[in-house]
Design a protein around this motif. Structure first.
Motif, PDB file in Angstrom:
ATOM      1  N   ARG A  75       0.835  -1.214   0.000  1.00 27.18           N
ATOM      2  CA  ARG A  75       0.000   0.000   0.000  1.00 27.18           C
ATOM      3  C   ARG A  75       0.861   1.251   0.000  1.00 27.18           C
ATOM      4  O   ARG A  75       0.582   2.218  -0.716  1.00 27.18           O
ATOM      5  CB  ARG A  75      -0.938   0.002   1.215  1.00 27.18           C
ATOM      6  CG  ARG A  75      -2.062  -1.013   1.144  1.00 27.18           C
ATOM      7  CD  ARG A  75      -3.123  -0.713   2.198  1.00 27.18           C
ATOM      8  NE  ARG A  75      -2.586  -0.756   3.542  1.00 27.18           N
ATOM      9  CZ  ARG A  75      -2.521  -1.850   4.297  1.00 27.18           C
ATOM     10  NH1 ARG A  75      -2.955  -3.010   3.811  1.00 27.18           N
ATOM     11  NH2 ARG A  75      -2.026  -1.808   5.521  1.00 27.18           N
TER      12      ARG A  75
ATOM     13  N   LEU B 144       2.275   2.103  -3.373  1.00 33.75           N
ATOM     14  CA  LEU B 144       1.304   2.525  -4.384  1.00 33.75           C
ATOM     15  C   LEU B 144       0.687   3.899  -4.120  1.00 33.75           C
ATOM     16  O   LEU B 144      -0.068   4.396  -4.960  1.00 33.75           O
ATOM     17  CB  LEU B 144       0.185   1.478  -4.490  1.00 33.75           C
ATOM     18  CG  LEU B 144       0.580   0.165  -5.175  1.00 33.75           C
ATOM     19  CD1 LEU B 144      -0.530  -0.870  -5.027  1.00 33.75           C
ATOM     20  CD2 LEU B 144       0.905   0.381  -6.643  1.00 33.75           C
TER      21      LEU B 144
ATOM     22  N   TYR C 157      -0.766   4.823  -8.345  1.00 33.30           N
ATOM     23  CA  TYR C 157      -1.744   3.899  -8.929  1.00 33.30           C
ATOM     24  C   TYR C 157      -1.954   4.143 -10.427  1.00 33.30           C
ATOM     25  O   TYR C 157      -2.389   3.247 -11.149  1.00 33.30           O
ATOM     26  CB  TYR C 157      -3.097   4.045  -8.221  1.00 33.30           C
ATOM     27  CG  TYR C 157      -3.281   3.116  -7.041  1.00 33.30           C
ATOM     28  CD1 TYR C 157      -3.636   1.782  -7.228  1.00 33.30           C
ATOM     29  CD2 TYR C 157      -3.111   3.580  -5.741  1.00 33.30           C
ATOM     30  CE1 TYR C 157      -3.813   0.933  -6.151  1.00 33.30           C
ATOM     31  CE2 TYR C 157      -3.286   2.740  -4.652  1.00 33.30           C
ATOM     32  CZ  TYR C 157      -3.634   1.420  -4.868  1.00 33.30           C
ATOM     33  OH  TYR C 157      -3.814   0.579  -3.798  1.00 33.30           O
TER      34      TYR C 157
ATOM     35  N   ILE D  18      -2.766   1.067 -13.129  1.00 32.88           N
ATOM     36  CA  ILE D  18      -4.159   0.978 -13.581  1.00 32.88           C
ATOM     37  C   ILE D  18      -4.227   1.125 -15.094  1.00 32.88           C
ATOM     38  O   ILE D  18      -4.929   0.364 -15.783  1.00 32.88           O
ATOM     39  CB  ILE D  18      -5.029   2.047 -12.891  1.00 32.88           C
ATOM     40  CG1 ILE D  18      -5.235   1.686 -11.422  1.00 32.88           C
ATOM     41  CG2 ILE D  18      -6.383   2.173 -13.593  1.00 32.88           C
ATOM     42  CD1 ILE D  18      -5.993   2.733 -10.629  1.00 32.88           C
TER      43      ILE D  18
ATOM     44  N   TRP E 163     -11.728  -7.757  -0.561  1.00 33.22           N
ATOM     45  CA  TRP E 163     -11.477  -6.734  -1.577  1.00 33.22           C
ATOM     46  C   TRP E 163     -12.070  -7.141  -2.923  1.00 33.22           C
ATOM     47  O   TRP E 163     -12.635  -6.310  -3.642  1.00 33.22           O
ATOM     48  CB  TRP E 163      -9.977  -6.505  -1.723  1.00 33.22           C
ATOM     49  CG  TRP E 163      -9.345  -5.770  -0.595  1.00 33.22           C
ATOM     50  CD1 TRP E 163      -8.587  -6.294   0.420  1.00 33.22           C
ATOM     51  CD2 TRP E 163      -9.418  -4.358  -0.335  1.00 33.22           C
ATOM     52  NE1 TRP E 163      -8.193  -5.317   1.288  1.00 33.22           N
ATOM     53  CE2 TRP E 163      -8.683  -4.122   0.843  1.00 33.22           C
ATOM     54  CE3 TRP E 163     -10.039  -3.295  -0.986  1.00 33.22           C
ATOM     55  CZ2 TRP E 163      -8.553  -2.844   1.378  1.00 33.22           C
ATOM     56  CZ3 TRP E 163      -9.910  -2.017  -0.459  1.00 33.22           C
ATOM     57  CH2 TRP E 163      -9.167  -1.804   0.714  1.00 33.22           C
TER      58      TRP E 163
ATOM     59  N   TRP F 122      -8.264  -0.831  -8.850  1.00 37.07           N
ATOM     60  CA  TRP F 122      -7.368  -0.539  -7.736  1.00 37.07           C
ATOM     61  C   TRP F 122      -6.951  -1.814  -7.013  1.00 37.07           C
ATOM     62  O   TRP F 122      -5.817  -1.907  -6.547  1.00 37.07           O
ATOM     63  CB  TRP F 122      -8.056   0.405  -6.745  1.00 37.07           C
ATOM     64  CG  TRP F 122      -8.124   1.814  -7.239  1.00 37.07           C
ATOM     65  CD1 TRP F 122      -7.224   2.820  -6.986  1.00 37.07           C
ATOM     66  CD2 TRP F 122      -9.138   2.377  -8.073  1.00 37.07           C
ATOM     67  NE1 TRP F 122      -7.607   3.964  -7.630  1.00 37.07           N
ATOM     68  CE2 TRP F 122      -8.797   3.733  -8.309  1.00 37.07           C
ATOM     69  CE3 TRP F 122     -10.289   1.878  -8.666  1.00 37.07           C
ATOM     70  CZ2 TRP F 122      -9.558   4.580  -9.092  1.00 37.07           C
ATOM     71  CZ3 TRP F 122     -11.058   2.717  -9.451  1.00 37.07           C
ATOM     72  CH2 TRP F 122     -10.695   4.046  -9.660  1.00 37.07           C
TER      73      TRP F 122
ATOM     74  N   TYR G 272      -2.972  -3.566  -6.350  1.00 42.41           N
ATOM     75  CA  TYR G 272      -2.663  -3.819  -4.940  1.00 42.41           C
ATOM     76  C   TYR G 272      -2.251  -5.272  -4.732  1.00 42.41           C
ATOM     77  O   TYR G 272      -1.256  -5.567  -4.054  1.00 42.41           O
ATOM     78  CB  TYR G 272      -3.887  -3.452  -4.101  1.00 42.41           C
ATOM     79  CG  TYR G 272      -3.774  -3.668  -2.616  1.00 42.41           C
ATOM     80  CD1 TYR G 272      -2.543  -3.687  -1.960  1.00 42.41           C
ATOM     81  CD2 TYR G 272      -4.925  -3.860  -1.846  1.00 42.41           C
ATOM     82  CE1 TYR G 272      -2.465  -3.884  -0.582  1.00 42.41           C
ATOM     83  CE2 TYR G 272      -4.861  -4.049  -0.476  1.00 42.41           C
ATOM     84  CZ  TYR G 272      -3.625  -4.066   0.142  1.00 42.41           C
ATOM     85  OH  TYR G 272      -3.551  -4.255   1.503  1.00 42.41           O
TER      86      TYR G 272
END
Length: 250
Positions: free
Chosen positions: A13, A16, A20, A24, A202, A216, A220
């Motif tokens: 985390r 990132l 991101y 992405i 998630w 996202w 991750y």
């Protein structure tokens, strides 16, 4: 010292934060490319399509799946460079096409071959057991499916690091890369499986958002697995250095 799942995810985390965008974009572009390549073959395909068209479609699916593997390598390169604090670009998505694309394809084909044996055995057992349906045959079928799923899970965990190692060591022989992944994952398969399980929530949220959240969640997950790979590499390096120091003291 081995990092816990929570520590690995926290590192992912942190890496990132404000980064991101390119992961992405690379993910979206990969999906656009593979969809665009396959769309002409699937456009007019129906259940009543001639056998020739079906065969062409399945060949196209196979070829596009190999292209998607090379694109996935590019996303791993981006993840590795983010994790190592190195410069990274969107064009790294196409890294695999410029650097030993044949090796990544061969690695994927070898993985398919490895998974093919338990798959063929399971299908054979199901077909034989289905010829005379009794309660015993049903138990055999369920047992075969469960064993198959367990074997595939173990194999996927065992070879989870193959493409990372290929990226970092392009000069290694392919069989050595597979052997290294097996060796490094010995005693670590449960850790990685637990990390995978920790993402179920998630993934459910991503599904509830009609896949938008996956933009996202996927980076991750990739960054978390990348941190796991780098952590194991550091552990193995530390063990080697300790062994070398002990030999020199003697």
């Amino acid at each position: 010292m081995k990092r816990t799942s929570a520590e690995i995810k926290q590192l992912a985390r942190g890496n990132l934060v404000h980064r991101y965008g390119i992961p992405i974009a690379a993910q979206v572009m990969s999906e656009v490319i593979t969809t665009a390549l396959l769309l002409p073959f699937a456009w007019n395909l129906t259940d009543t399509s001639p056998l020739r068209e079906l065969l062409i479609y399945y060949v196209a699916v196979f070829i596009v799946s190999l292209i998607s593997v090379i694109l996935a390598v590019g996303r791993l390169v981006i993840a590795l460079r983010i994790a190592r604090g190195q410069e990274y670009r969107f064009t790294d998505l196409f890294y695999g096409f410029k650097h030993h694309a044949d090796r990544y394809i061969l690695a994927e084909l070898l993985l398919i071959a490895i998974y093919l044996l338990p798959t063929a055995l399971t299908v054979g057992i199901i077909i034989l057991s289905s010829m005379s349906r009794t309660m015993l045959q049903d138990v055999i079928i369920v047992g075969a499916v469960i064993i198959f799923l367990v074997v595939i899970l173990i194999l996927s965990l065992q070879y989870a690091l193959v493409f990372y190692i290929l990226i970092d060591h392009p000069e290694w022989k392919l069989l050595d890369v597979f052997a290294t992944s097996r060796a490094w994952m010995k005693g670590n398969k449960g850790r990685l499986f637990y990390i995978y399980l920790s993402f179920i929530g998630w993934l459910l949220l991503a599904a509830l958002s009609f896949g938008i959240g996956g933009l996202w969640v996927t980076p991750y997950m990739v960054q978390t697995q990348t941190q796991f790979y780098l952590g194991i590499g550091e552990e193995k390096k530390a063990v080697c250095e300790e062994g070398t120091a002990a030999v020199e003291e003697e």
